[in-house]
Design a protein around this motif. Structure first.
Motif, PDB file in Angstrom:
ATOM      1  N   UNK A  68      -0.021  -4.788   7.113  1.00 15.67           N
ATOM      2  CA  UNK A  68       1.075  -4.562   8.066  1.00 15.67           C
ATOM      3  C   UNK A  68       1.941  -3.369   7.688  1.00 15.67           C
ATOM      4  N   UNK A  69       2.556  -2.767   8.696  1.00 16.62           N
ATOM      5  CA  UNK A  69       3.349  -1.554   8.488  1.00 16.62           C
ATOM      6  C   UNK A  69       4.463  -1.759   7.473  1.00 16.62           C
ATOM      7  N   UNK A  70       5.065  -2.955   7.458  1.00 24.21           N
ATOM      8  CA  UNK A  70       6.198  -3.153   6.545  1.00 24.21           C
ATOM      9  C   UNK A  70       5.756  -3.228   5.082  1.00 24.21           C
ATOM     10  N   UNK A  71       4.444  -3.277   4.840  1.00 28.01           N
ATOM     11  CA  UNK A  71       3.941  -3.256   3.465  1.00 28.01           C
ATOM     12  C   UNK A  71       3.529  -1.853   3.023  1.00 28.01           C
TER      13      UNK A  71
ATOM     14  N   UNK B   4      -0.690  -4.018  -5.824  1.00 28.42           N
ATOM     15  CA  UNK B   4      -0.982  -3.279  -4.598  1.00 28.42           C
ATOM     16  C   UNK B   4      -1.851  -2.078  -4.882  1.00 28.42           C
ATOM     17  N   UNK B   5      -2.038  -1.254  -3.850  1.00 30.33           N
ATOM     18  CA  UNK B   5      -2.937  -0.107  -3.923  1.00 30.33           C
ATOM     19  C   UNK B   5      -2.181   1.187  -3.628  1.00 30.33           C
ATOM     20  N   UNK B   6      -2.683   2.267  -4.205  1.00 28.99           N
ATOM     21  CA  UNK B   6      -2.154   3.597  -3.930  1.00 28.99           C
ATOM     22  C   UNK B   6      -3.310   4.518  -3.590  1.00 28.99           C
TER      23      UNK B   6
ATOM     24  N   UNK C 134      -5.319   0.794  -8.012  1.00 26.15           N
ATOM     25  CA  UNK C 134      -4.504  -0.405  -7.883  1.00 26.15           C
ATOM     26  C   UNK C 134      -4.415  -1.076  -9.241  1.00 26.15           C
ATOM     27  N   UNK C 135      -3.254  -1.600  -9.584  1.00 23.41           N
ATOM     28  CA  UNK C 135      -3.064  -2.249 -10.879  1.00 23.41           C
ATOM     29  C   UNK C 135      -2.355  -3.578 -10.686  1.00 23.41           C
ATOM     30  N   UNK C 136      -2.814  -4.572 -11.441  1.00 25.06           N
ATOM     31  CA  UNK C 136      -2.157  -5.871 -11.348  1.00 25.06           C
ATOM     32  C   UNK C 136      -0.755  -5.797 -11.942  1.00 25.06           C
ATOM     33  N   UNK C 137      -0.633  -5.151 -13.103  1.00 23.32           N
ATOM     34  CA  UNK C 137       0.668  -4.953 -13.751  1.00 23.32           C
ATOM     35  C   UNK C 137       0.757  -3.498 -14.201  1.00 23.32           C
ATOM     36  N   UNK C 138       1.372  -2.631 -13.383  1.00 31.82           N
ATOM     37  CA  UNK C 138       1.406  -1.201 -13.706  1.00 31.82           C
ATOM     38  C   UNK C 138       2.037  -0.930 -15.070  1.00 31.82           C
TER      39      UNK C 138
ATOM     40  N   UNK D  38       0.848  -1.180   0.000  1.00 28.48           N
ATOM     41  CA  UNK D  38       0.000   0.000   0.000  1.00 28.48           C
ATOM     42  C   UNK D  38       0.890   1.239   0.000  1.00 28.48           C
ATOM     43  N   UNK D  39       0.661   2.111  -0.967  1.00 25.46           N
ATOM     44  CA  UNK D  39       1.406   3.359  -1.066  1.00 25.46           C
ATOM     45  C   UNK D  39       0.474   4.525  -0.750  1.00 25.46           C
ATOM     46  N   UNK D  40       0.997   5.517  -0.042  1.00 22.89           N
ATOM     47  CA  UNK D  40       0.253   6.738   0.281  1.00 22.89           C
ATOM     48  C   UNK D  40       1.048   7.922  -0.263  1.00 22.89           C
ATOM     49  N   UNK D  41       0.424   8.706  -1.134  1.00 28.54           N
ATOM     50  CA  UNK D  41       1.049   9.956  -1.577  1.00 28.54           C
ATOM     51  C   UNK D  41       0.754  11.022  -0.525  1.00 28.54           C
ATOM     52  N   UNK D  42       1.788  11.610   0.044  1.00 22.22           N
ATOM     53  CA  UNK D  42       1.595  12.502   1.187  1.00 22.22           C
ATOM     54  C   UNK D  42       2.479  13.730   1.084  1.00 22.22           C
TER      55      UNK D  42
END
Length: 208
Positions: free
Chosen positions: A57-60, A108-110, A149-153, A12-16
């Motif tokens: 989890x945080x490490x993801x 994953x997700x953004x 989220x994309x399976x293959x960006x 999981x990515x967060x743009x911040x």
């Protein structure tokens, strides 16, 4: 069962952006002073991270930072929760989102940091949709989207989009069609961009 097993959860990515007065939530001024707008931005970011930590989890989790990469708030998040920090690259929003998704190495997700209606369950549902779709989006009421989220960006998915306009979602879905991609849209959400959105957010029943 250990909660920290590395196959648990999903990337999981967060743009911040750092909560710098005058540089964030500028559409809230002059109703809100720049300092107040920055505090609202920080509150939204803290809420987004809390939802993220409830979902995976945080490490993801990687916080892709903007404006001030070493801002004390980002340092606090990394030290307290053990999430990753990476600077957003130079370039338009599409390039920054593609970079974050590609860096995951797995589907994953953004998300951004201004959608107060995200929940851990909604994030889980979005990630589950990637098992049967090429991508997943959470359309926003303003014509954009709050999650991708994309399976293959692929960078082509993010090109020729009028970022910041009310055409972002429509143009993105057209790009998906041109790529032959099936896109899931599990829910419609809204962002905090204008003073009326702040009232809507702060008037929510937080007990539910």
């Amino acid at each position: 069962m250990h909660a920290d097993r590395h196959d648990d959860g999903f990337p999981l990515a967060i743009l911040a952006k750092a909560p710098v007065p005058g540089r964030v939530k500028t559409r809230l001024t002059p109703t809100f002073a720049p300092e107040a707008a920055a505090r609202l931005h920080e509150a939204l970011l803290r809420q987004t991270l809390a939802v993220a930590l409830a979902a995976t989890p945080a490490h993801r989790i990687v916080l892709w930072t903007g404006l001030e990469h070493d801002h004390p708030l980002f340092v606090e998040f990394a030290e307290r929760h053990g999430i990753g920090l990476r600077p957003q690259p130079e370039g338009d929003l599409g390039l920054r989102m593609f970079t974050a998704l590609e860096a995951m190495g797995a589907p994953g997700l953004l998300v951004g940091s201004d959608c107060p209606v995200l929940t851990a369950q909604l994030l889980a549902n979005c990630h589950a949709a990637l098992a049967h779709h090429d991508g997943v989006l959470l359309p926003a009421e303003d014509g954009g989207y709050a999650l991708v989220g994309l399976r293959k960006p692929r960078q082509a998915f993010f090109t020729d989009i009028d970022w910041g306009s009310d055409q972002v979602l429509a143009q993105t879905l057209a790009r998906a069609d041109s790529l032959g991609w099936r896109i899931a849209q599990p829910a419609k959400v809204w962002d905090v961009d204008r003073p009326a959105d702040v009232a809507r957010w702060q008037g929510q029943d937080t007990s539910s």
